[in-house]
Design a protein around this motif. Sequence first.
Motif, mmCIF file in Angstrom:
data_model
loop_
_atom_site.group_PDB
_atom_site.id
_atom_site.type_symbol
_atom_site.label_atom_id
_atom_site.label_comp_id
_atom_site.label_asym_id
_atom_site.label_seq_id
_atom_site.Cartn_x
_atom_site.Cartn_y
_atom_site.Cartn_z
ATOM 1 N N CYS A 382 0.334 -1.326 -0.165
ATOM 2 C CA CYS A 382 0.151 -0.559 0.298
ATOM 3 C C CYS A 382 0.805 0.724 0.366
ATOM 4 N N PRO A 383 0.552 2.109 -0.870
ATOM 5 C CA PRO A 383 1.536 2.973 -0.735
ATOM 6 C C PRO A 383 1.126 4.183 -0.069
ATOM 7 N N VAL A 384 0.169 4.107 0.295
ATOM 8 C CA VAL A 384 -0.658 4.985 1.586
ATOM 9 C C VAL A 384 0.150 4.685 3.379
ATOM 10 N N LEU A 386 -1.796 1.804 4.515
ATOM 11 C CA LEU A 386 -2.940 1.429 4.990
ATOM 12 C C LEU A 386 -2.435 0.413 6.080
ATOM 13 N N CYS A 411 -7.296 6.283 1.744
ATOM 14 C CA CYS A 411 -7.145 4.961 0.330
ATOM 15 C C CYS A 411 -6.931 5.396 -0.793
ATOM 16 N N ILE A 412 -6.139 5.276 -2.074
ATOM 17 C CA ILE A 412 -5.905 6.223 -3.026
ATOM 18 C C ILE A 412 -6.691 5.343 -3.954
ATOM 19 N N GLU A 413 -7.715 3.962 -3.750
ATOM 20 C CA GLU A 413 -7.934 3.224 -4.390
ATOM 21 C C GLU A 413 -7.171 2.754 -5.903
ATOM 22 N N CYS A 414 -5.519 2.715 -5.398
ATOM 23 C CA CYS A 414 -4.802 2.512 -6.487
ATOM 24 C C CYS A 414 -4.919 0.961 -6.935
ATOM 25 N N GLY A 415 -5.732 0.422 -6.272
ATOM 26 C CA GLY A 415 -5.834 -1.452 -6.054
ATOM 27 C C GLY A 415 -4.524 -2.639 -6.376
ATOM 28 N N CYS A 417 -2.830 -3.459 -3.083
ATOM 29 C CA CYS A 417 -3.536 -4.198 -2.240
ATOM 30 C C CYS A 417 -4.229 -5.876 -3.085
ATOM 31 N N PHE A 431 -13.226 -0.694 0.093
ATOM 32 C CA PHE A 431 -13.070 0.366 0.548
ATOM 33 C C PHE A 431 -14.498 0.835 -0.210
HETATM 34 S S1 SF4 Z 1 -6.510 0.759 -2.936
HETATM 35 FE FE1 SF4 Z 1 -5.213 -0.609 -1.226
HETATM 36 S S2 SF4 Z 1 -3.089 -0.089 -1.492
HETATM 37 FE FE2 SF4 Z 1 -4.682 1.462 -2.259
HETATM 38 S S3 SF4 Z 1 -4.599 3.033 -1.053
HETATM 39 FE FE3 SF4 Z 1 -6.030 1.467 -1.225
HETATM 40 S S4 SF4 Z 1 -5.791 0.082 0.734
HETATM 41 FE FE4 SF4 Z 1 -3.240 0.910 -0.159
#
Ligand code: SF4
Lengths: 488, 342
Positions: A382-384, A386, A411-415, A417, A431
């Motif tokens: 996770c780049p944030v 979390l 969460c930036i919903e980057c995918g 994880c 999320f």
């Molecule tokens: S999508 Fe997953 S990896 Fe990306 S910011 Fe949210 S929790 Fe972290």
Amino acid sequence: MFKLWQFGGGVHLDTHKTESTGRPLRDAGLPEHLILPLQQRGTSTAKPVVAPGERVLRGQLLARDENPLNPPIHASTSGIVKAIEDLPLPHPSGLPGPCLVIEVDGEDEGLAQEPMEDVRDLPVEELRRRIHEAGIVGLGGAAFPAAVKVDPGARRRIDTLVLNGAECEPYITCDDSLMRHYPDDVLGGAEILLHILGAERCLLGIEDDMPEAIAALEAAKASGGYERIEIVPVPAVYPTGGEKQLIKVLTGREVPAGGIPADAGIVCQNVGTAAAIHRALVHGESLTSRIVTVTGPGVRKPQNLMVRIGTPIAHLIAQCGGYTEHAQRLILGGPMMGLALPSDELPIIKAANCVLVAGSELVTGEKQALPCIRCGECATTCPVNLLPQQLYWYSRADNLDRAVEHHLADCIECGCCDFVCPSHIPLVQYFRAAKAQVTARQRERDKAAHAKTRFEFREQRKEREKLEKAESARRKKELLERVQNDAS
Amino acid sequence: MRFDTAPSPHLPPANSVSRLMLLVLLALVPGILMQWWQFGPGVLINIGIAVVVAELAEAAVLSLRRRPLKPFLSDGSAALTAVLLAVALPPLSPAWMTAFGTLFALIFGKHLYGGLGYNPFNPAMVGYAVLLISFPRHMTAWMPPADLLPQAPGFGDTLALIFQRENAPVFDGLAQATPLDTLKTQLGLARGVDEIQSVARIFDAIGGKGWQWVNLGYLAGGLWLLRRGLIGWQIPAGFLVTLFAAAMLGFLFDPALHPTPLFHLFSGATMLGAFFIATDPVSAATTPRGRLLYGAGIGLLVFVIRSWGGYPDGVAFAVLLLNLAAPAIDYYTQPRVYGHGS
Ligand code: SF4
Ligand code: SF4
């Protein structure tokens, strides 16, 4: 050497960039009709200033809105306004919204150009106004209005402009293509932005696997004498192109939670947006076209196209030799964060950077999710920073308070994880759903609070009225008594 | 043209549970080969028994719980639990004991808590601990490495011994205490480490005779897992560094009472524990800093149990105790989220 910082996590993905960069950038040509949604961000809808049957020219204003989040919309070629009606929008739901349809006449006649004044002679407010009037929104995918973004408010001092050329999603190469072919527009736009923001320096982050774009920018920089602009190659790790991640990598600063980059003294724009600003302020062109990558195993000839906003996707596919037998999923954007579209009749909007036609090798079908084995891969990636696994437990158990406590909102919903989870748990879906629930709950609370104040207000009023009535009755009685006393 | 609309990400997943388990099983191979070479084919037979029992038990419990068989049977987790338990057992353990331990591990260690992903304790270690408590004599009697035996039993003889057939041949000196065990009892008799090691023939240059090779085998497999990114470095590093440091302190303090740190690292179940048992994701701590602490806790407990506890090796109990602490460790070691100040 420029000092780079690191954000934790991220993933190395197969980039698949050469598929589309193997062919030269070319014009997609004119489609038979254009579809222009009147609603961009937020909920307000732009009001048409033209009527069906009217002929319009390229660059002509079609619709505008009081809401600064919904910049004006212009015709991207000449033609007849055919209809203003509800049509499906480019979104997975395919839900309809108001759109303006133009039947293209093939003349591509443009508005007469007025000579431009020198940008530097104009006051900053005027420049912002013109950016808004040119209909410019962020071209990186989020479509946030550029004029709003370059107005960070008087309290915030901006020292750094970050230009995002990192384009970290696999398959997408439209920014790469733009930087190769129009480096002067990009750097010129950066110079204007520096002027508007009063910032000292511009850092242009570009992934280090784009040598040709880097060379083109360096050459343009050398010949144009852009001394305040630094072109910084950054490692090709997904999601380096995320705004917050790029800011961290380039400056070591973090955007405070719940804040915007301006809170850290930074404004970040996509390179395409900078180029569009340059075209608008120096050449007087409204935002009516953009580069779109059409790629993936599902199209015959992947390539980058210069596309009129409003062009139906089917036209682009035809320009690229049609579908292959692999075509299974139509994705607007990249594989990590893109939206799967139900139909290719949908139009290209300003935010559309890529049309990815995925084949069976990308689409996994029904993958069976197993229970979480607590491997922690999601947290590592996770780049944030979390803990997606914990967020998942709380989201699943509808324990929203705990999820919020564990920074669900960040969460930036980057995918990332989701991609690394060996149990194939659709984490991002959880999320998104949890966030939507939190928002809904907040709205309920606001509504309840509003109703409560209204109720209390009414109660108070009733109470006051009762008191007032009693008071006036008392006074009347007093008066009466006095009159009687006087009389006796 | 019309298309389906699934949510992002639109990439095939990078990994799967079954692939993960398979690769961990693969990484166990060097250690198992070493065990075979040093202690005879018993380990292979134990693995066979444990895996068969585990898969049957898994299938039975899943159908009792009305869970789908295929995804869970093919996830490989039952087989991994079985193998981890089997390699920890003495090579000539009776078949019924291996089967009992495996059943206990799967039913009490795993499914009673809800199956894959829900067990707070490492199932293999639950099985191991139960056997160790119930049958301490069987569990601490290992055969000496092959080159110390006048005559090593072959495959057929080993089978007969494990299944305790009437006609099983009789060998001299097959059941002996392990080096860790010997050390423990002899130290209890007020002998010095030096003296014990010079008299007993089961000690070697760095660890126990035979044991050091087995540990090297598991170390090799573990390093491969690390290189492939299949386990994080935090747990093994925390474990080994702490064990080494504690052993070094003990050794410096009184070398007559404490064997060398290297002996600790290359004897007993150290490497198996550090790379394969403590790293079981389900029951370990999950945050990066938490894992370091978790590993360190195990390393320290292994040293404490070996030095002063009631059992010769401490890996199983150390792991189970830290399993208990994992949720608390996780709670106190959450990483700083981006943008949230330090
Ligand atoms: S999508 Fe997953 S990896 Fe990306 S910011 Fe949210 S929790 Fe972290
Ligand atoms: S990656 Fe998947 S299985 Fe691993 S801890 Fe995260 S959610 Fe659980």
